[in-house]
Design an enzyme around this catalytic site. Structure first.
Site, PDB file in Angstrom:
ATOM      1  N   ARG A 147       1.036  -1.223  -0.029  1.00 26.75           N
ATOM      2  CA  ARG A 147      -0.025   0.061   0.161  1.00 26.75           C
ATOM      3  C   ARG A 147       0.827   1.205   0.039  1.00 26.75           C
ATOM      4  NH1 ARG A 147      -3.561   2.772   4.677  1.00 26.75           N
ATOM      5  NH2 ARG A 147      -1.709   3.656   5.206  1.00 26.75           N
ATOM      6  N   TYR A 159      -2.883  11.597   5.459  1.00 25.31           N
ATOM      7  CA  TYR A 159      -3.040  10.389   6.168  1.00 25.31           C
ATOM      8  C   TYR A 159      -2.310   9.344   5.603  1.00 25.31           C
ATOM      9  CZ  TYR A 159      -4.565   5.844   6.510  1.00 25.31           C
ATOM     10  OH  TYR A 159      -4.627   4.411   6.552  1.00 25.31           O
ATOM     11  N   ASP A 210      -4.625   3.952  -0.412  1.00 29.80           N
ATOM     12  CA  ASP A 210      -6.105   4.376   0.586  1.00 29.80           C
ATOM     13  C   ASP A 210      -6.090   5.938   0.613  1.00 29.80           C
ATOM     14  OD1 ASP A 210      -7.840   4.601   2.558  1.00 29.80           O
ATOM     15  OD2 ASP A 210      -6.612   3.155   3.828  1.00 29.80           O
ATOM     16  N   HIS A 212      -8.824   7.133   2.114  1.00 25.60           N
ATOM     17  CA  HIS A 212      -9.317   7.386   3.401  1.00 25.60           C
ATOM     18  C   HIS A 212     -10.604   8.402   3.253  1.00 25.60           C
ATOM     19  CE1 HIS A 212      -8.487   7.059   7.766  1.00 25.60           C
ATOM     20  NE2 HIS A 212      -7.875   5.792   7.493  1.00 25.60           N
ATOM     21  N   GLU A 236      -8.742   2.363  -2.124  1.00 22.67           N
ATOM     22  CA  GLU A 236      -9.453   1.818  -0.902  1.00 22.67           C
ATOM     23  C   GLU A 236     -10.293   3.456  -0.530  1.00 22.67           C
ATOM     24  OE1 GLU A 236      -7.022   0.152   1.885  1.00 22.67           O
ATOM     25  OE2 GLU A 236      -8.198   0.816   3.515  1.00 22.67           O
ATOM     26  N   GLU A 262     -13.633  -0.896   6.237  1.00 25.64           N
ATOM     27  CA  GLU A 262     -13.104  -0.853   7.412  1.00 25.64           C
ATOM     28  C   GLU A 262     -14.023  -0.378   8.529  1.00 25.64           C
ATOM     29  OE1 GLU A 262      -9.276   0.822   6.147  1.00 25.64           O
ATOM     30  OE2 GLU A 262      -9.780   2.711   7.632  1.00 25.64           O
ATOM     31  N   ARG A 283     -13.709  -4.829   3.186  1.00 25.34           N
ATOM     32  CA  ARG A 283     -12.463  -4.885   4.041  1.00 25.34           C
ATOM     33  C   ARG A 283     -13.039  -4.528   5.476  1.00 25.34           C
ATOM     34  NH1 ARG A 283      -8.093  -3.848   4.164  1.00 25.34           N
ATOM     35  NH2 ARG A 283      -7.694  -1.949   5.116  1.00 25.34           N
ATOM     36  N   GLU A 339      -4.217  -7.430   5.104  1.00 24.91           N
ATOM     37  CA  GLU A 339      -3.291  -6.354   5.409  1.00 24.91           C
ATOM     38  C   GLU A 339      -2.395  -6.934   6.592  1.00 24.91           C
ATOM     39  OE1 GLU A 339      -5.754  -2.988   7.041  1.00 24.91           O
ATOM     40  OE2 GLU A 339      -3.707  -1.689   6.545  1.00 24.91           O
ATOM     41  N   TRP A 402     -11.377  12.865   8.127  1.00 20.95           N
ATOM     42  CA  TRP A 402      -9.908  12.387   8.210  1.00 20.95           C
ATOM     43  C   TRP A 402      -9.737  10.902   7.563  1.00 20.95           C
ATOM     44  CZ3 TRP A 402      -7.673   8.360  10.792  1.00 20.95           C
ATOM     45  CH2 TRP A 402      -6.032   8.178  10.941  1.00 20.95           C
TER      46      TRP A 402
HETATM   47  C1  GCO Z   1      -6.134   0.818   6.830  1.00 18.64           C
HETATM   48  C2  GCO Z   1      -6.918   1.909   7.755  1.00 18.64           C
HETATM   49  C3  GCO Z   1      -6.277   2.503   8.937  1.00 18.64           C
HETATM   50  C4  GCO Z   1      -7.037   3.314   9.708  1.00 18.64           C
HETATM   51  C5  GCO Z   1      -7.023   3.204  11.158  1.00 18.64           C
HETATM   52  C6  GCO Z   1      -7.509   3.900  12.111  1.00 18.64           C
HETATM   53  O1  GCO Z   1      -6.309   0.903   5.735  1.00 18.64           O
HETATM   54  O2  GCO Z   1      -5.301   0.133   7.620  1.00 18.64           O
HETATM   55  O3  GCO Z   1      -7.293   2.937   7.114  1.00 18.64           O
HETATM   56  O4  GCO Z   1      -5.074   2.826   8.596  1.00 18.64           O
HETATM   57  O5  GCO Z   1      -6.739   4.764   9.543  1.00 18.64           O
HETATM   58  O6  GCO Z   1      -7.275   1.776  11.475  1.00 18.64           O
HETATM   59  O7  GCO Z   1      -7.562   3.591  13.594  1.00 18.64           O
HETATM   60 MG    MG Z   2      -7.869   2.078   5.111  1.00 16.75          MG
END
Ligand code: GCO
Ligand code: MG
Length: 402
Positions: A147, A159, A210, A212, A236, A262, A283, A339, A402
Site C-alpha cells: 500500500r 493520512y 488508501d 481514506h 480503497e 473498514e 474490508r 493487511e 479524516w
Molecule cells: C487501513 C486503515 C487504517 C485506519 C486506522 C484507524 O487501511 O489500515 O485506513 O489505517 O486509519 O485503522 O484507526
Molecule cells: Mg484503510
C-alpha cells in the site's frame, strides 16, 4: 462448560489495546480483541457494565445463540462500540471452542482453503524520493504487495504518512490534533506518484492505495480513471463509507478495483454494495464487525458475487484480531489479501502469536484455538494512555473527513 468470569485488560505496549479473557468452569479460557482506536475505554466500560453480566453461566459453545442474544437482544443495534464488544466476545468463544476440542479455529469454520495467506504492508514517505526508497527496501525484504502513501506537495501532513514511525497516528493528549487537507492538490499529485512507482519498479508489484474517505464521488471517479493504466490492486475508501450509492457513480466511470468497509459494523452496511456488485473487496474489521460469526455470513454473501474479503488489519488492533483474521482467511474461499502492518517491538512482551509471519506471507499454525497468548503481568507494566485519531480540516478550516 460454563462461562464463570471475564477479565477486561486495557494496556499500552506501544499503543492502546483492550483485551478480554473469558474464563470457564473447566479452566479453559478464550481471548478477544475489543480495541477501538481512540475510544478504547468506552468499549471496556460497556463490556464491564452491560455485556459481561449477561455472559455468566452461558455455554461458550453456543456462539450463534450468544451472538444473536448480544446483537438482537440489545434493541439498540449496530454501532462501533457495541459491535466491537460483541466482536471481542465472539472471538474469545471461538478460541475456547478450539482449545476445548484441540483444533485450530479454522478447522471449526471449514478447514483450510489455502496453504498460506498473501499479505500487503504499508510503504510510506514524506516525498516521492523517500517513498520510492521505502518501496525498494520493502521489495528487497520480500514484499510483493504494497500500500503506497506519500506526502503531497503543499500539504504539511497527510493520512498514511506518519511523522514518528509507521504506526497509526493515534496521538497521546487530551484532545485530537488537527490536520489540513486539500483534495485538489491530492488529485493532481497522486497519478504522478503511481507513474513514478511503475517507472521505477515495473508492473509486477501489486500496488494498493488508501484515499481514506476524502473525495466526492466525482473526484473519486476522476482519480480512478487517471490511475487505471497503472494497474492498481485496489483503490480503497475513496468516498465516505456511509453512502453506499456513491460507489455506483465511481464504478460506472472507472475499472479500477475498489475496496471499502473498514468502518462497517454489520452486513447491512455493505449489503447493497455486494448485491449490486459495486466493489471488488470488502474490508470489514473482524473486531469491529461483531466477530467471526457474522463475518462468515458476509463472506458467504460476497462469494455469490465474486467479491473477495480483505479484512482490515492495522496495527491499532491487537494480534488477537490478527489471529481471528488468519483463521477466517484460511478457511473462506473468497479470500483476497490480508493487511499486515507489523507492530511496535514491545508488543511481544504482552502478546505472542503462534502463526508464522514473514514478509508478504502468513502461514497459519495448527495451535488449538486462535493461537495467541497474552501475558497479563506484562500488560500491567504498560498502562493506558489517552490518545485520539486526528481531526481533518480544509485550508479555510471547514471540517472534513479524516
Ligand atoms: C487501513 C486503515 C487504517 C485506519 C486506522 C484507524 O487501511 O489500515 O485506513 O489505517 O486509519 O485503522 O484507526
Ligand atoms: Mg484503510
Amino acid at each position: 462448560m460454563k462461562i464463570i468470569d471475564v477479565d477486561v485488560i486495557v494496556c499500552s505496549p506501544g499503543r492502546n489495546f483492550v483485551t478480554i479473557k473469558v474464563r470457564t468452569d473447566e479452566g479453559i479460557f478464550g481471548l478477544g480483541d475489543a480495541t477501538l482506536n481512540g475510544r478504547e475505554l468506552a468499549v471496556a466500560e460497556y463490556l464491564r457494565q452491560y455485556i459481561i453480566p449477561c455472559l455468566i453461566g452461558k455455554d461458550p459453545f453456543d456462539t450463534e445463540d450468544i451472538w444473536q442474544y448480544l446483537y438482537r437482544g440489545v434493541y439498540w443495534r449496530k454501532g462501533p462500540v457495541n459491535m466491537t464488544a460483541i466482536g471481542a466476545v465472539d472471538m474469545a468463544l471461538w478460541d475456547i471452542k478450539g482449545k476445548a476440542l484441540g483444533v485450530p479455529v479454522y478447522n471449526l469454520l471449514g478447514g483450510r482453503s489455502r496453504a498460506y495467506l498473501d499479505t500487503y504492508t504499508h510503504a510510506q514517505g514524506t516525498d516521492l524520493t523517500s517513498t520510492l526508497e521505502e518501496i525498494g527496501r520493502l521489495q528487497d525484504l520480500g514484499y510483493s504487495a504494497l500500500r503506497v502513501q506519500c506526502g503531497v506537495p503543499g500539504l504539511d501532513k497527510v493520512y498514511g504518512v506518519s511523522s514518528h514511525d509507521k504506526y497509526e497516528p493515534a496521538r497521546e493528549g487530551e484532545r485530537p490534533v488537527e490536520e489540513v487537507w486539500d483534495s485538489h492538490k491530492y488529485i493532481q499529485f497522486i497519478p504522478k506518484l503511481f507513474e513514478a512507482v511503475r517507472l521505477e519498479f515495473g508492473i509486477e508489484l501489486r500496488l494498493l492505495h488508501d484515499v481514506h474517505h476524502r473525495l466526492t464521488p466525482n473526484e473519486a471517479a476522476l482519480v480512478g480513471k487517471r490511475l487505471e493504466h497503472f494497474d492498481l490492486f485496489w483503490l480503497e475508501d475513496t468516498t465516505p463509507a456511509e453512502n453506499q450509492d456513491a460507489l455506483r457513480l465511481i464504478r460506472n466511470s472507472t475499472s479500477v478495483p475498489l475496496a471499502i468497509g473498514e468502518i462497517f459494523n454489520t452486513v447491512y452496511d455493505c449489503q447493497s454494495l455486494i448485491i449490486n456488485q459495486l466493489v471488488d473487496y470488502i474490508r470489514m474489521t473482524i473486531a469491529h464487525g461483531g466477530g467471526i460469526t457474522p463475518m462468515m455470513k458476509v463472506a458467504s454473501l460476497a462469494s455469490l458475487y465474486q467479491i473477495k474479503m480483505a479484512c482490515h488489519g492495522p496495527s491499532d488492533l491487537s494480534p488477537i484480531n490478527l489471529a481471528a483474521c488468519i483463521h477466517f482467511d484460511t478457511t473462506i474461499n473468497n479470500f483476497g489479501i490480508q493487511e499486515y502492518m507489523g507492530y511496535p517491538a514491545m508488543i511481544s512482551d504482552v502478546f505472542q502469536i503462534s502463526h508464522n509471519i514473514t514478509p508478504g506471507r502468513i502461514e497459519p499454525s495448527d495451535t488449538p484455538g486462535l493461537g495467541v497468548e497474552v501475558d497479563l503481568d506484562a500488560a500491567r507494566k504498560y498502562p493506558y494512555k489517552k490518545s485520539f485519531l486526528p481531526v481533518n480540516r480544509l485550508v479555510d478550516r471547514t471540517l472534513h473527513n479524516w
